[in-house]
Each structure stands twice: as structure tokens, then as C-alpha cells.
Design a protein around this motif. Structure first.
Motif, PDB file in Angstrom:
ATOM      1  N   LYS A 113     -34.252 -32.244 -36.186  1.00 43.12           N
ATOM      2  CA  LYS A 113     -35.426 -32.093 -35.329  1.00 43.12           C
ATOM      3  C   LYS A 113     -36.844 -31.301 -35.955  1.00 43.12           C
ATOM      4  O   LYS A 113     -36.433 -30.366 -36.431  1.00 43.12           O
ATOM      5  N   THR A 114     -37.974 -31.872 -35.429  1.00 42.53           N
ATOM      6  CA  THR A 114     -38.910 -30.917 -35.953  1.00 42.53           C
ATOM      7  C   THR A 114     -39.696 -30.227 -34.740  1.00 42.53           C
ATOM      8  O   THR A 114     -39.217 -30.635 -33.487  1.00 42.53           O
ATOM      9  N   GLY A 115     -40.484 -29.384 -35.039  1.00 39.99           N
ATOM     10  CA  GLY A 115     -40.978 -28.448 -34.038  1.00 39.99           C
ATOM     11  C   GLY A 115     -40.958 -27.129 -34.344  1.00 39.99           C
ATOM     12  O   GLY A 115     -40.505 -26.750 -35.342  1.00 39.99           O
ATOM     13  N   LYS A 116     -41.044 -26.239 -32.936  1.00 36.80           N
ATOM     14  CA  LYS A 116     -41.193 -24.763 -33.203  1.00 36.80           C
ATOM     15  C   LYS A 116     -39.833 -24.373 -32.456  1.00 36.80           C
ATOM     16  O   LYS A 116     -39.479 -24.584 -31.415  1.00 36.80           O
ATOM     17  N   PHE A 117     -39.084 -23.483 -33.288  1.00 35.82           N
ATOM     18  CA  PHE A 117     -37.844 -23.085 -32.791  1.00 35.82           C
ATOM     19  C   PHE A 117     -37.787 -21.548 -33.166  1.00 35.82           C
ATOM     20  O   PHE A 117     -38.745 -20.856 -33.827  1.00 35.82           O
ATOM     21  N   LYS A 118     -36.669 -20.990 -32.894  1.00 33.88           N
ATOM     22  CA  LYS A 118     -36.680 -19.241 -33.259  1.00 33.88           C
ATOM     23  C   LYS A 118     -34.774 -19.183 -33.562  1.00 33.88           C
ATOM     24  O   LYS A 118     -33.937 -19.956 -33.010  1.00 33.88           O
ATOM     25  N   ILE A 119     -34.928 -18.278 -34.570  1.00 32.29           N
ATOM     26  CA  ILE A 119     -33.350 -18.023 -34.866  1.00 32.29           C
ATOM     27  C   ILE A 119     -32.584 -17.413 -33.677  1.00 32.29           C
ATOM     28  O   ILE A 119     -32.999 -16.459 -33.005  1.00 32.29           O
ATOM     29  N   LYS A 122     -26.611 -15.453 -35.557  1.00 31.17           N
ATOM     30  CA  LYS A 122     -26.080 -15.501 -36.909  1.00 31.17           C
ATOM     31  C   LYS A 122     -24.693 -15.327 -36.863  1.00 31.17           C
ATOM     32  O   LYS A 122     -24.205 -14.374 -36.228  1.00 31.17           O
ATOM     33  N   VAL A 123     -24.022 -16.039 -37.591  1.00 34.03           N
ATOM     34  CA  VAL A 123     -22.412 -15.813 -37.733  1.00 34.03           C
ATOM     35  C   VAL A 123     -21.974 -16.064 -39.073  1.00 34.03           C
ATOM     36  O   VAL A 123     -22.416 -16.994 -39.994  1.00 34.03           O
ATOM     37  N   ARG A 124     -21.068 -15.251 -39.655  1.00 31.27           N
ATOM     38  CA  ARG A 124     -20.594 -15.188 -41.009  1.00 31.27           C
ATOM     39  C   ARG A 124     -19.399 -15.834 -40.811  1.00 31.27           C
ATOM     40  O   ARG A 124     -18.579 -15.799 -39.876  1.00 31.27           O
ATOM     41  N   ASN A 125     -18.973 -16.950 -41.855  1.00 35.58           N
ATOM     42  CA  ASN A 125     -17.639 -17.337 -42.024  1.00 35.58           C
ATOM     43  C   ASN A 125     -17.174 -18.076 -40.812  1.00 35.58           C
ATOM     44  O   ASN A 125     -16.244 -17.589 -39.813  1.00 35.58           O
ATOM     45  N   MET A 141     -27.103 -19.718 -39.303  1.00 34.74           N
ATOM     46  CA  MET A 141     -28.211 -19.211 -38.694  1.00 34.74           C
ATOM     47  C   MET A 141     -28.754 -20.443 -37.878  1.00 34.74           C
ATOM     48  O   MET A 141     -29.555 -21.012 -38.230  1.00 34.74           O
ATOM     49  N   ALA A 142     -28.473 -20.165 -36.602  1.00 31.95           N
ATOM     50  CA  ALA A 142     -28.892 -21.278 -35.555  1.00 31.95           C
ATOM     51  C   ALA A 142     -30.325 -21.227 -35.010  1.00 31.95           C
ATOM     52  O   ALA A 142     -30.535 -20.280 -34.752  1.00 31.95           O
ATOM     53  N   TYR A 148     -27.913 -26.640 -34.165  1.00 31.17           N
ATOM     54  CA  TYR A 148     -28.720 -27.225 -35.151  1.00 31.17           C
ATOM     55  C   TYR A 148     -29.117 -25.641 -35.869  1.00 31.17           C
ATOM     56  O   TYR A 148     -29.353 -24.637 -35.070  1.00 31.17           O
ATOM     57  N   GLY A 149     -28.819 -25.551 -37.198  1.00 29.60           N
ATOM     58  CA  GLY A 149     -28.978 -24.255 -37.722  1.00 29.60           C
ATOM     59  C   GLY A 149     -29.314 -24.419 -39.139  1.00 29.60           C
ATOM     60  O   GLY A 149     -29.025 -25.715 -39.902  1.00 29.60           O
ATOM     61  N   ILE A 150     -29.374 -23.271 -40.087  1.00 29.49           N
ATOM     62  CA  ILE A 150     -29.635 -23.251 -41.568  1.00 29.49           C
ATOM     63  C   ILE A 150     -28.363 -22.630 -42.069  1.00 29.49           C
ATOM     64  O   ILE A 150     -28.019 -21.723 -41.443  1.00 29.49           O
ATOM     65  N   HIS A 151     -27.713 -23.460 -42.897  1.00 33.29           N
ATOM     66  CA  HIS A 151     -26.462 -22.826 -43.707  1.00 33.29           C
ATOM     67  C   HIS A 151     -26.103 -23.547 -44.818  1.00 33.29           C
ATOM     68  O   HIS A 151     -26.959 -24.161 -45.356  1.00 33.29           O
ATOM     69  N   ASP A 152     -25.050 -22.773 -45.558  1.00 39.41           N
ATOM     70  CA  ASP A 152     -24.832 -22.955 -46.930  1.00 39.41           C
ATOM     71  C   ASP A 152     -24.103 -24.195 -46.744  1.00 39.41           C
ATOM     72  O   ASP A 152     -23.478 -24.678 -45.717  1.00 39.41           O
TER      73      ASP A 152
END
Length: 197
Positions: A113-119, A122-125, A141-142, A148-152
């Protein structure tokens, strides 16, 4: 009469302040310190410029008043994550300075999705699960709901380029593990995320 000297102050949204944050100095004729009070006692939760009236009394009950200007700034002003789908790049800016840039792999068939979001969190493992997958990630990092998030993405050996067109994600933004670790350590909850085509 008290000799009240004030100073202009910048604070971030939601930060609690003390009256002494606004007073440079205050003494009476005999050199004693003043008793200070002010007419407002709140946490500023909106960006803007405010006037606070400071009242100073000396030991004899003499009073002096003055207004101090308080500038309330957004904590994340000029600090954000920028993701370009066309360039397959993520850049994290702190005070408009790029501190981290990495290749990414975004969603196949425009699933990101495109647009403006906020973190949001954050969760490990943790495991990311969907109808047809269950994937372990070290850094989650949702930014939109919990889906939807940034993740490895340890299952990828390449990022960037045109990979997303044929082998893209389900909608998340995949980044290399070392970049995910750095980003995770720096990002705060609430950091803006801008995603553009």
C-alpha cells in the motif's frame, strides 16, 4: 519586587515540563529566590506556539508577572522513513539527514500500500502468518495494522531491482537482515513512514 527573567523554550509534543524550564533567573531585592507559579499546568499535545504567564512572589508578598513563549514541536519533525516502490529503496531520515539507505523488495502486483503511515509496533523474533505461509522474522516493524510492516527476509539472497515484479512479498517491505537490525534499533514507535510508487 521580584526581578523575573524568562527564556523562550522549545519542547516536543507531550513532554512534561517544569516551571524552572522557562525561568532564567528570579531574585528579589534582598537576593532571595522567588516563589514561582504559573497559570497553566498541562502537557501540550498539539504543535503550536503558546504563551504561559509566570507569576513570581518574593518573601514580602510582592508579585511580578511575565509571559513566556513556548514553541511545541512535533517529536518526529523531519524524521521519517521514505520507501520508493519504483526505486525499491528505503531511506531513514533523522532531521532531514539520511542515516540509513537500503535496497528492499516490496509486494508483487502492487500489494504494498502507498500513503502515509506510522510505526505502530516493533517485535523481535516472531512468525508472520497468512493463508499460505508462515515465516519467521527477527525484526518486525508494523506500520499499517498488524499485517503490513518492514522486516528482514532470510529466505531472500537479493533485494532491490525488479525482483518485486515476479517474486515480491505479500505486501510487506522486505529488507536485508543487517539493515533490519540497524533500523529496528533506531526507529521509535510513531515514526512516520511514507510509501510512494
Amino acid at each position: 519586587k521580584p526581578d523575573l527573567k524568562l527564556k523562550s523554550v522549545s519542547i516536543v509534543v507531550g513532554k512534561k515540563y517544569e516551571i524552572t524550564d522557562f525561568v532564567d533567573s528570579c531574585t528579589d531585592n534582598s537576593g532571595e529566590e522567588c516563589i514561582l507559579s504559573y497559570k497553566e499546568d498541562k502537557i501540550y499535545d498539539k504543535v503550536g506556539t503558546y504563551d504561559i504567564v509566570i507569576i513570581a512572589k518574593d518573601s514580602s508578598g510582592n508579585e511580578a508577572k511575565d509571559a513566556v513563549k513556548v514553541i511545541v514541536k512535533d517529536k518526529f519533525e523531519h524524521t521519517y522513513v521514505n520507501i520508493s516502490i519504483s526505486k525499491q529503496k528505503l531511506t531513514y531520515y533523522v532531521k532531514d539527514k539520511a542515516v540509513l539507505t537500503t535496497d528492499v523488495t516490496s509486494g508483487k502486483n502492487n500489494a504494498t500500500k502507498t500513503g502515509k503511515f506510522k510505526i505502530r509496533n516493533k517485535v523481535r523474533n516472531t512468525y508472520l502468518t497468512g493463508k499460505d505461509y508462515k515465516s519467521f522474522v527477527k525484526y518486525w516493524m508494523a506500520y499499517s495494522g498488524n499485517n503490513y510492516g518492514i522486516h528482514d527476509a532470510s529466505w531472500r539472497n537479493k533485494f532491490g531491482g525488479k525482483i518485486y515484479k515476479t517474486n515480491g512479498s505479500h505486501g510487506c517491505v522486505n529488507v536485508p537482515t543487517d539493515a533490519a537490525a540497524k533500523l529496528y534499533s533506531m526507529l521509535e514507535i510513531g515514526t512516520p513512514v511514507y510509501i510512494k510508487r
